[in-house]
Design a protein around this motif. Sequence first.
Motif, short mmCIF file in Angstrom:
data_model
loop_
_atom_site.label_atom_id
_atom_site.label_comp_id
_atom_site.label_asym_id
_atom_site.label_seq_id
_atom_site.Cartn_x
_atom_site.Cartn_y
_atom_site.Cartn_z
N ASP A 111 0.84 -1.20 0.00
CA ASP A 111 0.00 0.00 0.00
C ASP A 111 0.87 1.25 0.00
OD1 ASP A 111 -2.29 -1.55 0.02
OD2 ASP A 111 -2.70 -1.25 2.15
N ILE A 112 1.93 1.24 0.80
CA ILE A 112 2.85 2.39 0.87
C ILE A 112 3.52 2.59 -0.48
CG2 ILE A 112 5.04 3.20 1.85
CD1 ILE A 112 4.08 1.85 4.51
N TYR A 113 4.03 1.50 -1.08
CA TYR A 113 4.69 1.62 -2.38
C TYR A 113 3.72 2.12 -3.44
CZ TYR A 113 8.92 -0.76 -0.76
OH TYR A 113 10.07 -1.08 -0.10
N GLY A 121 1.06 3.98 -2.98
CA GLY A 121 0.83 5.40 -2.73
C GLY A 121 2.00 6.24 -3.19
N ARG A 122 3.22 5.78 -2.92
CA ARG A 122 4.41 6.52 -3.34
C ARG A 122 4.53 6.55 -4.85
NH1 ARG A 122 6.94 10.72 -3.23
NH2 ARG A 122 9.17 10.64 -3.51
N LEU A 123 4.16 5.45 -5.50
CA LEU A 123 4.19 5.41 -6.97
C LEU A 123 3.24 6.46 -7.53
CD1 LEU A 123 5.00 4.20 -9.68
CD2 LEU A 123 3.20 2.48 -9.35
N GLN A 124 2.06 6.57 -6.96
CA GLN A 124 1.11 7.57 -7.42
C GLN A 124 1.66 8.98 -7.21
OE1 GLN A 124 -2.42 6.43 -5.29
NE2 GLN A 124 -2.94 4.82 -6.74
N ASP A 125 2.31 9.21 -6.07
CA ASP A 125 2.92 10.52 -5.80
C ASP A 125 4.00 10.83 -6.84
OD1 ASP A 125 1.34 10.77 -3.54
OD2 ASP A 125 2.95 10.28 -2.13
N LEU A 126 4.84 9.84 -7.13
CA LEU A 126 5.91 10.05 -8.11
C LEU A 126 5.35 10.31 -9.49
CD1 LEU A 126 8.45 7.32 -6.94
CD2 LEU A 126 8.71 9.81 -6.75
N GLN A 127 4.28 9.59 -9.85
CA GLN A 127 3.66 9.82 -11.15
C GLN A 127 3.09 11.23 -11.24
OE1 GLN A 127 0.99 6.44 -11.08
NE2 GLN A 127 2.32 5.26 -12.44
N GLN A 128 2.49 11.71 -10.16
CA GLN A 128 1.95 13.06 -10.12
C GLN A 128 3.07 14.09 -10.24
OE1 GLN A 128 -0.98 14.29 -10.42
NE2 GLN A 128 -0.56 16.41 -9.89
N GLU A 129 4.17 13.87 -9.50
CA GLU A 129 5.30 14.78 -9.57
C GLU A 129 5.91 14.80 -10.97
OE1 GLU A 129 7.91 13.66 -6.37
OE2 GLU A 129 6.39 14.09 -4.88
N ALA A 130 5.99 13.64 -11.60
CA ALA A 130 6.51 13.57 -12.96
C ALA A 130 5.60 14.33 -13.93
CB ALA A 130 6.66 12.11 -13.40
N ARG A 131 4.30 14.18 -13.73
CA ARG A 131 3.33 14.88 -14.57
C ARG A 131 3.48 16.41 -14.41
NH1 ARG A 131 -0.19 11.17 -14.04
NH2 ARG A 131 -0.84 11.77 -11.96
N ILE A 132 3.65 16.86 -13.16
CA ILE A 132 3.83 18.28 -12.90
C ILE A 132 5.11 18.79 -13.58
CG2 ILE A 132 4.40 19.95 -11.08
CD1 ILE A 132 2.46 18.31 -9.25
N GLY A 133 6.19 18.01 -13.46
CA GLY A 133 7.45 18.39 -14.11
C GLY A 133 7.33 18.43 -15.62
N TRP A 134 6.66 17.44 -16.18
CA TRP A 134 6.48 17.39 -17.63
C TRP A 134 5.69 18.61 -18.11
CZ3 TRP A 134 8.25 15.61 -21.95
CH2 TRP A 134 7.47 15.67 -23.10
N GLU A 135 4.62 18.92 -17.40
CA GLU A 135 3.79 20.07 -17.78
C GLU A 135 4.59 21.37 -17.67
OE1 GLU A 135 0.38 19.60 -15.25
OE2 GLU A 135 -0.40 17.93 -16.44
N ALA A 136 5.41 21.49 -16.62
CA ALA A 136 6.24 22.69 -16.47
C ALA A 136 7.25 22.78 -17.61
CB ALA A 136 6.96 22.66 -15.12
N SER A 137 7.82 21.64 -18.00
CA SER A 137 8.78 21.67 -19.10
C SER A 137 8.11 22.05 -20.41
CB SER A 137 9.49 20.32 -19.24
OG SER A 137 8.63 19.34 -19.78
N GLN A 138 6.87 21.63 -20.60
CA GLN A 138 6.15 21.99 -21.81
C GLN A 138 5.85 23.49 -21.86
OE1 GLN A 138 5.41 19.70 -24.44
NE2 GLN A 138 6.99 18.77 -23.17
N ARG A 139 5.75 24.12 -20.69
CA ARG A 139 5.52 25.56 -20.62
C ARG A 139 6.84 26.34 -20.61
NH1 ARG A 139 1.93 23.61 -16.57
NH2 ARG A 139 3.39 24.35 -14.99
N GLY A 140 7.96 25.63 -20.65
CA GLY A 140 9.27 26.29 -20.63
C GLY A 140 9.66 26.80 -19.26
N GLU A 141 9.13 26.20 -18.21
CA GLU A 141 9.37 26.66 -16.84
C GLU A 141 10.45 25.88 -16.11
OE1 GLU A 141 5.53 26.32 -15.02
OE2 GLU A 141 4.69 27.97 -16.17
N VAL A 142 11.34 25.25 -16.85
CA VAL A 142 12.39 24.47 -16.20
C VAL A 142 13.75 25.07 -16.53
CG1 VAL A 142 11.06 22.33 -16.15
CG2 VAL A 142 12.47 22.84 -18.13
N VAL A 143 14.72 24.77 -15.69
CA VAL A 143 16.09 25.22 -15.91
C VAL A 143 17.01 24.01 -15.83
CG1 VAL A 143 15.68 27.54 -15.01
CG2 VAL A 143 16.44 25.74 -13.47
N ASP A 144 18.22 24.17 -16.35
CA ASP A 144 19.17 23.06 -16.29
C ASP A 144 19.65 22.87 -14.86
OD1 ASP A 144 21.94 24.41 -15.91
OD2 ASP A 144 20.99 25.56 -17.52
N GLY A 145 20.29 21.75 -14.59
CA GLY A 145 20.71 21.39 -13.24
C GLY A 145 21.64 22.40 -12.60
#
Length: 90
Positions: A41-43, A45-69
């Motif tokens: 159950d914990i894993y 839940g964490r997988l869902q959190d990671l998928q959501q975070e990845a989705r947020i990052g992808w959407e930000a990158s599509q809007r050009g809101e990301v910077v290099d490391g």
Amino acid sequence: MQIVLSAEVEALLQRQLNSGKYQNAIEVILAGIKLLEQQEDIYQGRLQDLQQEARIGWEASQRGEVVDGATAIAQIRANVRSSYGVSNEA
């Protein structure tokens, strides 16, 4: 159904019984299964959190809101310095 346990698992089961926490082997096995279910159950839940975070990052990158490391690290360091009143001199 017959279950054959390895010597290592048998020893672990015996240690649990010797601790007095469990009355029999079935109780030990059920406790282990319950922990396995909780872990899954914990894993999940964490997988869902990671998928959501990845989705947020992808959407930000599509809007050009990301910077290099390197830029991100420089920004983080600058934020830490300003938060703690540290000068840029090293």
